[in-house]
Design an enzyme around this catalytic site. Structure first.
Site, PDB file in Angstrom:
ATOM      1  N   GLY A  22      -4.130   1.636   7.870  1.00  0.00           N
ATOM      2  CA  GLY A  22      -3.286   1.010   6.863  1.00  0.00           C
ATOM      3  C   GLY A  22      -3.680   1.365   5.443  1.00  0.00           C
ATOM      4  O   GLY A  22      -4.728   1.948   5.188  1.00  0.00           O
ATOM      5  N   ASP A  23      -2.820   1.031   4.514  1.00  0.00           N
ATOM      6  CA  ASP A  23      -3.062   1.096   3.067  1.00  0.00           C
ATOM      7  C   ASP A  23      -1.963   0.208   2.463  1.00  0.00           C
ATOM      8  O   ASP A  23      -1.428  -0.659   3.180  1.00  0.00           O
ATOM      9  CB  ASP A  23      -2.989   2.553   2.558  1.00  0.00           C
ATOM     10  CG  ASP A  23      -3.535   2.721   1.139  1.00  0.00           C
ATOM     11  OD1 ASP A  23      -4.764   2.813   0.980  1.00  0.00           O
ATOM     12  OD2 ASP A  23      -2.745   2.743   0.173  1.00  0.00           O
TER      13      ASP A  23
ATOM     14  N   THR B 143     -12.599  -4.211   3.887  1.00  0.00           N
ATOM     15  CA  THR B 143     -12.593  -3.580   2.560  1.00  0.00           C
ATOM     16  C   THR B 143     -13.006  -4.591   1.490  1.00  0.00           C
ATOM     17  O   THR B 143     -13.847  -4.301   0.635  1.00  0.00           O
ATOM     18  CB  THR B 143     -11.214  -2.976   2.243  1.00  0.00           C
ATOM     19  OG1 THR B 143     -10.792  -2.203   3.361  1.00  0.00           O
ATOM     20  CG2 THR B 143     -11.274  -2.090   1.015  1.00  0.00           C
TER      21      THR B 143
ATOM     22  N   LYS C 283      -4.849  11.478   4.468  1.00  0.00           N
ATOM     23  CA  LYS C 283      -4.044  10.350   3.977  1.00  0.00           C
ATOM     24  C   LYS C 283      -2.584  10.642   4.256  1.00  0.00           C
ATOM     25  O   LYS C 283      -2.205  11.815   4.402  1.00  0.00           O
ATOM     26  CB  LYS C 283      -4.233  10.198   2.464  1.00  0.00           C
ATOM     27  CG  LYS C 283      -3.830   8.850   1.929  1.00  0.00           C
ATOM     28  CD  LYS C 283      -4.961   7.852   2.092  1.00  0.00           C
ATOM     29  CE  LYS C 283      -4.548   6.449   1.755  1.00  0.00           C
ATOM     30  NZ  LYS C 283      -5.722   5.544   1.728  1.00  0.00           N
TER      31      LYS C 283
HETATM   32  P1  NDP Z   1      -1.525  -4.437   0.340  1.00  0.00           P
HETATM   33  O1  NDP Z   1      -0.215  -3.811   0.573  1.00  0.00           O
HETATM   34  O2  NDP Z   1      -2.067  -5.384   1.340  1.00  0.00           O
HETATM   35  O3  NDP Z   1      -1.536  -5.167  -1.070  1.00  0.00           O
HETATM   36  C1  NDP Z   1      -1.278  -4.478  -2.245  1.00  0.00           C
HETATM   37  C2  NDP Z   1      -1.312  -5.451  -3.420  1.00  0.00           C
HETATM   38  O4  NDP Z   1      -1.243  -4.707  -4.635  1.00  0.00           O
HETATM   39  C3  NDP Z   1      -0.119  -6.390  -3.426  1.00  0.00           C
HETATM   40  O5  NDP Z   1      -0.481  -7.584  -4.043  1.00  0.00           O
HETATM   41  C4  NDP Z   1       0.888  -5.605  -4.269  1.00  0.00           C
HETATM   42  O6  NDP Z   1       1.863  -6.431  -4.891  1.00  0.00           O
HETATM   43  C5  NDP Z   1      -0.023  -4.988  -5.311  1.00  0.00           C
HETATM   44  N1  NDP Z   1       0.559  -3.726  -5.786  1.00  0.00           N
HETATM   45  C6  NDP Z   1       0.836  -2.619  -5.050  1.00  0.00           C
HETATM   46  N2  NDP Z   1       1.390  -1.661  -5.795  1.00  0.00           N
HETATM   47  C7  NDP Z   1       1.481  -2.172  -7.022  1.00  0.00           C
HETATM   48  C8  NDP Z   1       1.960  -1.658  -8.237  1.00  0.00           C
HETATM   49  N3  NDP Z   1       2.467  -0.412  -8.342  1.00  0.00           N
HETATM   50  N4  NDP Z   1       1.869  -2.461  -9.333  1.00  0.00           N
HETATM   51  C9  NDP Z   1       1.357  -3.717  -9.228  1.00  0.00           C
HETATM   52  N5  NDP Z   1       0.882  -4.259  -8.087  1.00  0.00           N
HETATM   53  C10 NDP Z   1       0.945  -3.488  -7.017  1.00  0.00           C
HETATM   54  O7  NDP Z   1      -2.534  -3.221   0.119  1.00  0.00           O
HETATM   55  P2  NDP Z   1      -4.128  -3.193   0.216  1.00  0.00           P
HETATM   56  O8  NDP Z   1      -4.699  -4.488  -0.223  1.00  0.00           O
HETATM   57  O9  NDP Z   1      -4.469  -2.655   1.547  1.00  0.00           O
HETATM   58  O10 NDP Z   1      -4.468  -2.061  -0.843  1.00  0.00           O
HETATM   59  C11 NDP Z   1      -4.771  -2.338  -2.211  1.00  0.00           C
HETATM   60  C12 NDP Z   1      -5.544  -1.178  -2.808  1.00  0.00           C
HETATM   61  O11 NDP Z   1      -6.766  -0.997  -2.090  1.00  0.00           O
HETATM   62  C13 NDP Z   1      -4.834   0.186  -2.743  1.00  0.00           C
HETATM   63  O12 NDP Z   1      -5.197   0.939  -3.882  1.00  0.00           O
HETATM   64  C14 NDP Z   1      -5.437   0.837  -1.501  1.00  0.00           C
HETATM   65  O13 NDP Z   1      -5.359   2.230  -1.562  1.00  0.00           O
HETATM   66  C15 NDP Z   1      -6.874   0.348  -1.617  1.00  0.00           C
HETATM   67  N6  NDP Z   1      -7.668   0.355  -0.389  1.00  0.00           N
HETATM   68  C16 NDP Z   1      -7.239  -0.286   0.746  1.00  0.00           C
HETATM   69  C17 NDP Z   1      -8.032  -0.292   1.870  1.00  0.00           C
HETATM   70  C18 NDP Z   1      -7.667  -1.041   3.099  1.00  0.00           C
HETATM   71  O14 NDP Z   1      -8.460  -1.052   4.040  1.00  0.00           O
HETATM   72  N7  NDP Z   1      -6.506  -1.693   3.159  1.00  0.00           N
HETATM   73  C19 NDP Z   1      -9.306   0.449   1.909  1.00  0.00           C
HETATM   74  C20 NDP Z   1      -9.697   1.018   0.655  1.00  0.00           C
HETATM   75  C21 NDP Z   1      -8.883   0.974  -0.437  1.00  0.00           C
HETATM   76  P3  NDP Z   1       3.316  -6.557  -4.201  1.00  0.00           P
HETATM   77  O15 NDP Z   1       3.126  -7.392  -2.990  1.00  0.00           O
HETATM   78  O16 NDP Z   1       4.165  -7.179  -5.266  1.00  0.00           O
HETATM   79  O17 NDP Z   1       3.744  -5.144  -3.899  1.00  0.00           O
HETATM   80  O1  2IT Z   2      -8.264   3.982   1.206  1.00  0.00           O
HETATM   81  C1  2IT Z   2      -8.810   3.718   2.291  1.00  0.00           C
HETATM   82  O2  2IT Z   2      -9.992   3.975   2.507  1.00  0.00           O
HETATM   83  C2  2IT Z   2      -7.995   3.064   3.328  1.00  0.00           C
HETATM   84  N1  2IT Z   2      -6.830   2.765   3.089  1.00  0.00           N
HETATM   85  C3  2IT Z   2      -8.577   2.784   4.687  1.00  0.00           C
HETATM   86  C4  2IT Z   2      -8.486   4.007   5.549  1.00  0.00           C
HETATM   87  C5  2IT Z   2      -8.892   3.815   6.986  1.00  0.00           C
HETATM   88  O3  2IT Z   2      -8.782   4.815   7.714  1.00  0.00           O
HETATM   89  O4  2IT Z   2      -9.308   2.729   7.395  1.00  0.00           O
END
Ligand code: NDP
Ligand code: 2IT
Length: 444
Positions: free
Chosen positions: A164-165, A208, A125
């Site tokens: 991404g994340d 996801t 990560k």
């Molecule tokens: P994005 O950046 O696309 O979206 C994040 C969302 O969460 C936004 O709506 C953001 O609001 C909100 N957010 C982020 N931080 C905070 C905070 N501290 N308090 C309140 N709201 C918050 O990210 P993802 O959708 O990709 O990721 C969301 C979650 O899913 C994370 O925990 C990530 O680790 C997990 N994840 C993502 C994967 C992926 O493929 N993308 C895979 C597996 C897990 P705002 O716009 O106001 O910041």
């Molecule tokens: O938390 C996660 O699994 C991710 N953000 C996706 C990682 C990836 O390599 O696609």
């Protein structure tokens, strides 16, 4: 078990100021007791002592120039946690809260999640405390180029493959990929989540969110329930939340609330996904704007209050520790019968214990949100073949992977005496594959 407690004590001593990392390690370690009772060879080989120590952590300076000509400096991270079963794989998070503890907790979780997918990917990560919010595209590009200038020394298609994340989406991956290619003069699958025009995989954007719902659907069906007519609350409105909404709706459920870090929107008629996509994906604005477009949609300040809304299924898809014990009690009192972790570690250990004690169907992050990284591994496979599969092919593979994860976790839970407990099942099933690979490869 004394052995596990001793390892945990040593992790606490060595990482005393890293609360998120300690939380993630604690959540896994104590569920592994029945494994260590049956496998003394893991103790002798120091599997646990090794698995809690990252193979490598890279921390670096990221200087860049803003649109006013001022030099800014951020901190970059990559943790290459465990490479026993494949090249390090895991996302990059750009958010002001990023520090070593957060990157290490995410990297640690990623080891077991990636193992559960059944695909050959190790755990890693990375990220930075850079905040893309409010920055121009050119500022984001300059930051990404500076970040990649350093990161490129440590990654590669067969070494470590970031994605991404939070805060890292298609735009950032594009800039990072372009700069890697220029620096290395090599067109390789060094990142996933790429655009479809330059080596990305169909269905990675959706993966996801879709995967979360495929997993939860399996869990619900096995317990005589379904998404049909269920009222669903989803926190966040980013990549995971948006595509979870889409799949819930396809399965006949109704998403009545979503959020961002400012607050949440509630609509008893169902949140209009096209409006959320327009505001969040296209215009990069705040979720409150949705309430000025749709009459029935109300905005409320304070993102954590979203859990006050009565729902059948709760899907935390924003960030870590959104749901603590008080929130868990509120959800259970309001009749919520299932919780699926789309985000990484959104529920505290006490909240998870409370859900399980109260027979809430609980999908832990390592299993429930593994669809994203699994599809990233499918992107790597397509890049290696210099070929691409159709949306339907990737989506079907994703669905099969999520059903397999569900089956693996429930079988492991049953085998080790915790039938129905997906937390124990996912941790054990994820751990054993990595432990066996480490055992086979000697002391490295
Ligand atoms: P994005 O950046 O696309 O979206 C994040 C969302 O969460 C936004 O709506 C953001 O609001 C909100 N957010 C982020 N931080 C905070 C905070 N501290 N308090 C309140 N709201 C918050 O990210 P993802 O959708 O990709 O990721 C969301 C979650 O899913 C994370 O925990 C990530 O680790 C997990 N994840 C993502 C994967 C992926 O493929 N993308 C895979 C597996 C897990 P705002 O716009 O106001 O910041
Ligand atoms: O938390 C996660 O699994 C991710 N953000 C996706 C990682 C990836 O390599 O696609």
């Amino acid at each position: 078990m004394n052995y596990i407690k001793n390892v945990m004590d040593s992790v606490i001593r060595k990482n005393s100021n890293e609360k998120e990392f300690l939380q993630a390690v604690k959540e896994v370690l104590f569920t592994l007791e029945p494994v260590f009772e049956q496998h003394p060879e893991y103790v002798r080989a120091g599997i646990l002592e090794r698995i809690v120590e990252p193979e490598r952590i890279i921390i670096f300076r990221v200087p860049w120039i803003d649109d006013n000509g001022m030099v800014k400096v951020n901190r970059g991270f990559r943790v290459q946690f465990n490479g026993a079963i494949g090249p390090y794989k895991g996302g990059l998070r750009f958010h002001p809260s990023v520090n070593a503890s957060i990157i290490k907790f995410l990297g640690f979780e990623q080891i077991f999640k990636n193992s559960l997918t059944g695909l050959p990917i190790g755990g890693g990560k990375g990220g930075s405390d850079f905040d893309p919010k409010g920055k121009s595209d050119t500022e984001v590009m300059r930051f990404c180029q500076s970040f990649m200038t350093e990161l490129s020394k440590y990654i590669g298609a067969d070494i470590d493959v970031p994605a991404g994340d939070i805060g890292v989406g298609a735009r950032e991956i594009g800039y990072l990929f372009g700069w890697y290619k220029k620096l290395k003069n090599s067109y390789e699958g060094v990142l996933t989540g790429k655009g479809l025009e330059y080596g990305g995989s169909l269905a990675r954007t959706e993966a996801t969110g879709y995967g979360l719902i495929y997993f939860m659907d399996e869990l619900l069906k096995s317990n005589g329930k379904s998404f049909r007519d269920a009222k669903v609350v989803i926190s966040g409105s980013g990549n995971v939340a948006i595509y979870a909404h889409q799949k819930v709706t396809e399965l006949g459920g109704k998403v009545i609330a979503m959020s961002d870090s400012d607050g949440y929107i509630h609509d008893p008629e169902g949140i209009d996904l096209d409006t959320v996509k327009l505001i969040k994906e296209k215009e990069r604005k705040r979720i409150r704007e949705c309430s000025s477009i749709i009459n029935t949609t109300q905005f409320y300040k304070g993102c954590l209050n979203i859990w006050d809304i009565k729902c059948d299924v709760a899907l935390p898809c924003a960030t870590q520790n959104e749901i603590n014990i008080e929130t868990a009690k509120k959800l259970v009192k309001n009749g919520c019968f299932a919780v699926g972790e789309g985000a990484n570690m959104p529920c505290s250990i006490e909240a998870i214990d409370y859900f399980i004690k109260n027979k809430v169907l609980f999908g832990p992050a390592k299993a429930a949100n593994a669809g994203g990284v699994a599809t990233s591994a499918l992107e790597m496979a397509q890049n290696s073949m210099r070929y691409s599969w159709s949306f339907e092919e990737v989506d079907l593979k994703l669905k099969n992977i999520m059903v397999n994860i569900y089956n693996k976790a429930s079988e492991a839970a049953k085998k080790y005496g915790h039938e129905g407990n997906m937390v124990v099942g996912a941790n054990i099933a994820g751990f054993i594959k990595v432990a066996e690979a480490m055992l086979a490869q000697g002391i490295v």
